[in-house]
Motif scaffolding. Structure first.
Motif, PDB file in Angstrom:
ATOM      1  N   VAL A   1       0.738  -0.957  -0.001  1.00  0.00           N
ATOM      2  CA  VAL A   1      -0.013  -0.187   0.321  1.00  0.00           C
ATOM      3  C   VAL A   1       0.818   1.338  -0.499  1.00  0.00           C
ATOM      4  CG1 VAL A   1      -1.544   1.475   1.146  1.00  0.00           C
ATOM      5  CG2 VAL A   1      -2.454  -1.101   0.836  1.00  0.00           C
ATOM      6  N   PRO A   2       0.954   2.002  -1.335  1.00  0.00           N
ATOM      7  CA  PRO A   2       2.009   3.238  -1.265  1.00  0.00           C
ATOM      8  C   PRO A   2       0.870   4.289  -0.148  1.00  0.00           C
ATOM      9  CG  PRO A   2       1.145   2.737  -2.810  1.00  0.00           C
ATOM     10  CD  PRO A   2       0.551   1.108  -2.020  1.00  0.00           C
ATOM     11  N   THR A   3       1.725   5.113   0.585  1.00  0.00           N
ATOM     12  CA  THR A   3       1.248   6.089   1.368  1.00  0.00           C
ATOM     13  C   THR A   3       2.288   6.809   1.580  1.00  0.00           C
ATOM     14  OG1 THR A   3       0.192   6.160   3.223  1.00  0.00           O
ATOM     15  CG2 THR A   3       1.040   4.814   2.837  1.00  0.00           C
ATOM     16  N   PRO A   4       1.734   8.453   1.859  1.00  0.00           N
ATOM     17  CA  PRO A   4       2.714   8.913   2.265  1.00  0.00           C
ATOM     18  C   PRO A   4       3.368   8.353   3.849  1.00  0.00           C
ATOM     19  CG  PRO A   4       1.030  10.646   1.919  1.00  0.00           C
ATOM     20  CD  PRO A   4       0.481   8.824   1.836  1.00  0.00           C
ATOM     21  N   SER A   5       2.209   8.274   4.750  1.00  0.00           N
ATOM     22  CA  SER A   5       1.970   7.709   6.127  1.00  0.00           C
ATOM     23  C   SER A   5       3.081   6.357   5.982  1.00  0.00           C
ATOM     24  CB  SER A   5       0.547   7.737   6.567  1.00  0.00           C
ATOM     25  OG  SER A   5       0.683   7.180   5.994  1.00  0.00           O
TER      26      SER A   5
ATOM     27  N   TYR B   1      -6.787  10.251  -4.091  1.00  0.00           N
ATOM     28  CA  TYR B   1      -7.987  11.391  -3.538  1.00  0.00           C
ATOM     29  C   TYR B   1      -6.853  11.897  -2.239  1.00  0.00           C
ATOM     30  CZ  TYR B   1     -11.168  10.225  -6.890  1.00  0.00           C
ATOM     31  OH  TYR B   1     -11.580  10.224  -8.131  1.00  0.00           O
ATOM     32  N   GLU B   2      -7.513  11.076  -1.045  1.00  0.00           N
ATOM     33  CA  GLU B   2      -6.673  11.370   0.534  1.00  0.00           C
ATOM     34  C   GLU B   2      -6.113   9.617   1.170  1.00  0.00           C
ATOM     35  OE1 GLU B   2      -6.461  14.381  -0.297  1.00  0.00           O
ATOM     36  OE2 GLU B   2      -6.044  14.202   2.210  1.00  0.00           O
ATOM     37  N   GLY B   3      -6.655   8.690  -0.096  1.00  0.00           N
ATOM     38  CA  GLY B   3      -6.267   7.792   0.844  1.00  0.00           C
ATOM     39  C   GLY B   3      -7.385   6.447   0.169  1.00  0.00           C
TER      40      GLY B   3
ATOM     41  N   VAL C   1       3.789   1.120   2.657  1.00  0.00           N
ATOM     42  CA  VAL C   1       5.363   2.131   1.726  1.00  0.00           C
ATOM     43  C   VAL C   1       5.588   3.770   1.340  1.00  0.00           C
ATOM     44  CG1 VAL C   1       6.622  -0.089   1.744  1.00  0.00           C
ATOM     45  CG2 VAL C   1       5.144   1.064  -0.144  1.00  0.00           C
ATOM     46  N   SER C   2       6.439   4.085   2.004  1.00  0.00           N
ATOM     47  CA  SER C   2       6.269   5.295   1.686  1.00  0.00           C
ATOM     48  C   SER C   2       7.906   5.843   0.934  1.00  0.00           C
ATOM     49  CB  SER C   2       6.662   6.438   2.541  1.00  0.00           C
ATOM     50  OG  SER C   2       7.129   7.891   2.235  1.00  0.00           O
ATOM     51  N   ILE C   3       7.866   6.400  -0.154  1.00  0.00           N
ATOM     52  CA  ILE C   3       9.102   6.746  -1.011  1.00  0.00           C
ATOM     53  C   ILE C   3       9.594   7.669  -0.433  1.00  0.00           C
ATOM     54  CG2 ILE C   3       7.902   4.639  -2.980  1.00  0.00           C
ATOM     55  CD1 ILE C   3       7.897   7.282  -4.672  1.00  0.00           C
ATOM     56  N   GLY C   4       9.259   8.304  -0.220  1.00  0.00           N
ATOM     57  CA  GLY C   4       9.983   9.344   0.091  1.00  0.00           C
ATOM     58  C   GLY C   4       8.945  10.436   0.813  1.00  0.00           C
ATOM     59  N   ASP C   5      10.158  11.288   1.672  1.00  0.00           N
ATOM     60  CA  ASP C   5       9.658  12.738   1.874  1.00  0.00           C
ATOM     61  C   ASP C   5       9.179  13.398   1.297  1.00  0.00           C
ATOM     62  OD1 ASP C   5      11.973  12.203   4.520  1.00  0.00           O
ATOM     63  OD2 ASP C   5      10.307  11.231   4.198  1.00  0.00           O
TER      64      ASP C   5
ATOM     65  N   LEU D   1       2.951  12.863  -3.220  1.00  0.00           N
ATOM     66  CA  LEU D   1       2.573  12.517  -4.574  1.00  0.00           C
ATOM     67  C   LEU D   1       0.714  12.823  -4.727  1.00  0.00           C
ATOM     68  CD1 LEU D   1       4.502   9.399  -5.177  1.00  0.00           C
ATOM     69  CD2 LEU D   1       5.137  12.138  -5.909  1.00  0.00           C
ATOM     70  N   ALA D   2       0.671  12.803  -5.496  1.00  0.00           N
ATOM     71  CA  ALA D   2      -1.268  13.040  -5.956  1.00  0.00           C
ATOM     72  C   ALA D   2      -1.713  11.365  -5.981  1.00  0.00           C
ATOM     73  CB  ALA D   2      -1.512  13.555  -7.893  1.00  0.00           C
ATOM     74  N   GLY D   3      -0.822  10.606  -5.897  1.00  0.00           N
ATOM     75  CA  GLY D   3      -1.491   8.835  -5.148  1.00  0.00           C
ATOM     76  C   GLY D   3      -0.030   8.095  -5.621  1.00  0.00           C
ATOM     77  N   GLY D   4      -0.735   6.516  -5.554  1.00  0.00           N
ATOM     78  CA  GLY D   4       0.475   6.040  -5.562  1.00  0.00           C
ATOM     79  C   GLY D   4       1.275   5.440  -6.450  1.00  0.00           C
ATOM     80  N   GLU D   5       0.383   5.303  -8.191  1.00  0.00           N
ATOM     81  CA  GLU D   5       0.605   4.930  -9.089  1.00  0.00           C
ATOM     82  C   GLU D   5       2.519   5.354  -9.145  1.00  0.00           C
ATOM     83  OE1 GLU D   5      -2.016   6.143  -8.804  1.00  0.00           O
ATOM     84  OE2 GLU D   5      -3.060   5.265  -9.513  1.00  0.00           O
TER      85      GLU D   5
HETATM   86  N1  LIG Z   1       6.554   8.818  -0.552  1.00  0.00           N
HETATM   87  C1  LIG Z   1       5.006   9.312  -1.148  1.00  0.00           C
HETATM   88  C2  LIG Z   1       4.048   8.461  -1.371  1.00  0.00           C
HETATM   89  C3  LIG Z   1       1.841   8.872  -1.431  1.00  0.00           C
HETATM   90  C4  LIG Z   1       1.061   9.098  -2.099  1.00  0.00           C
HETATM   91  C5  LIG Z   1       0.941   7.459  -1.943  1.00  0.00           C
HETATM   92  C6  LIG Z   1      -0.419   7.054  -2.423  1.00  0.00           C
HETATM   93  C7  LIG Z   1      -1.790   8.112  -2.418  1.00  0.00           C
HETATM   94  C8  LIG Z   1      -3.199   8.144  -2.898  1.00  0.00           C
HETATM   95  C9  LIG Z   1      -3.439   9.500  -2.586  1.00  0.00           C
HETATM   96  N2  LIG Z   1      -2.207   9.894  -2.626  1.00  0.00           N
HETATM   97  C10 LIG Z   1      -2.549  12.250  -2.672  1.00  0.00           C
HETATM   98  C11 LIG Z   1      -2.415  12.122  -0.171  1.00  0.00           C
HETATM   99  C12 LIG Z   1      -1.812  13.358  -0.119  1.00  0.00           C
HETATM  100  C13 LIG Z   1      -2.151  13.416   1.023  1.00  0.00           C
HETATM  101  C14 LIG Z   1      -2.148  12.682   2.461  1.00  0.00           C
HETATM  102  C15 LIG Z   1      -2.705  12.035   1.648  1.00  0.00           C
HETATM  103  N3  LIG Z   1      -2.737  11.437   0.111  1.00  0.00           N
HETATM  104  C16 LIG Z   1      -0.979   9.747  -2.020  1.00  0.00           C
HETATM  105  C17 LIG Z   1       0.045   9.914  -2.058  1.00  0.00           C
HETATM  106  N4  LIG Z   1       2.935  10.424  -1.688  1.00  0.00           N
HETATM  107  N5  LIG Z   1       4.614  10.499  -0.621  1.00  0.00           N
END
Ligand SMILES: Nc1cc(-c2ccc3ccn(Cc4ccccn4)c3c2)[nH]n1
Length: 250
Positions: free
Chosen positions: A89-93, A118-120, A138-142, A145-149
């Motif tokens: 699950v890609p996510t900023p958190s 969106y917001e997840g 997983v987060s790919i960096g600090d 992004l607008a999404g996980g692709e």
């Molecule tokens: N290392 C990363 C990963 C991402 C990431 C991954 C998946 C999603 C799905 C939605 N958003 C936008 C978003 C922005 C703000 C707070 C929540 N989500 C993503 C951002 N950003 N940076």
């Protein structure tokens, strides 16, 4: 290895058809299936999102399309003989995606990616599937992004290149910056190739000397210099004894 990706932007994963990952697929080393989440929506607008409980900005991805999609994707994978899926699950958190994690994921038979927008995704989806398989958020960096692709492309490439036989020269990933070994945890130093002269710029003499010990030492010193400049945090983590040992071998 089998990879499944569920996304509202399947075209974003086109790069998985080219280069290293594309070749691994063509050779049968990687079996990639990309699915459009909207195939599991049944309303006129193919709705995948809704407003967040508790208010706040943006939209949240709904449980039902994800649940129906993941149930189908998992059933198809099991039917095809795959086992032991892990949800990515890609996510900023999420936890930082590192080379160590890439190695661990490369040893698994089946990865199911859920890049959101969106917001997840409604948290209940992750909680539901965490009862059935390991979940790696997983987060790919600090940066946000607008999404996980994009993260799926990053993780897939880092994992695919570690699969046996995917990299042409098996040595290539042994000396990776973040791979274990005497250069463990150091950044790559500079590289050069022909022509020997270009716009008045030559090649460091040591690289033309043919003296392998001096060349190895020079490369180590350049890696240390570059790491000190760009990633001093990595200097504490590497093992100085490894260099002394390597020096003795040079
Ligand atoms: N290392 C990363 C990963 C991402 C990431 C991954 C998946 C999603 C799905 C939605 N958003 C936008 C978003 C922005 C703000 C707070 C929540 N989500 C993503 C951002 N950003 N940076």
């Amino acid at each position: 290895m089998r990879l499944d990706v569920v996304t509202i932007f399947p075209e974003y994963l086109e790069p998985l058809n080219v280069s290293l990952v594309g070749k691994a697929r063509a050779r049968g080393q990687l079996d990639v299936h990309v699915h459009d989440l909207r195939a599991w929506t049944y309303d006129r607008h193919n709705t995948v999102d809704d407003t967040p409980y508790g208010g706040g900005p943006g939209m949240v991805m709904k449980t039902e399309p994800w649940g129906d999609a993941l149930d189908t994707v998992l059933a198809d994978g099991y039917e095809a003989g795959s086992r032991e899926p892990a949800l990515i699950v890609p996510t900023p958190s999420g936890r930082p995606f590192t080379q160590d994690l890439a190695v661990r994921l490369s040893e698994r038979p089946w990865l199911v990616f859920t890049p959101a927008r969106y917001e997840g995704i409604d948290r209940r989806v992750i909680d539901e599937y965490a009862t059935r398989m390991p979940v790696y958020e997983v987060s790919i960096g600090d940066y946000v992004l607008a999404g996980g692709e994009a993260a799926v492309l990053v993780v897939t490439e880092a994992v695919a290149r570690l699969l046996p036989g995917v990299l042409g020269n098996a040595e290539s990933h042994r000396d990776d910056s973040f791979a274990p070994g005497a250069m463990a945890g150091l950044l790559e130093g500079p590289v050069y190739t022909k022509p020997p002269g270009w716009r008045g710029r030559g090649i460091p003499e040591v690289l033309l000397s043919g003296h392998h010990g001096r060349i190895a030492r020079w490369r180590r010193d350049e890696a240390l210099r570059r790491t000190t400049a760009h990633r001093p945090d990595l200097i504490e983590r590497c093992d100085p004894q490894a260099f002394d040992k390597k020096d003795r071998e040079m």
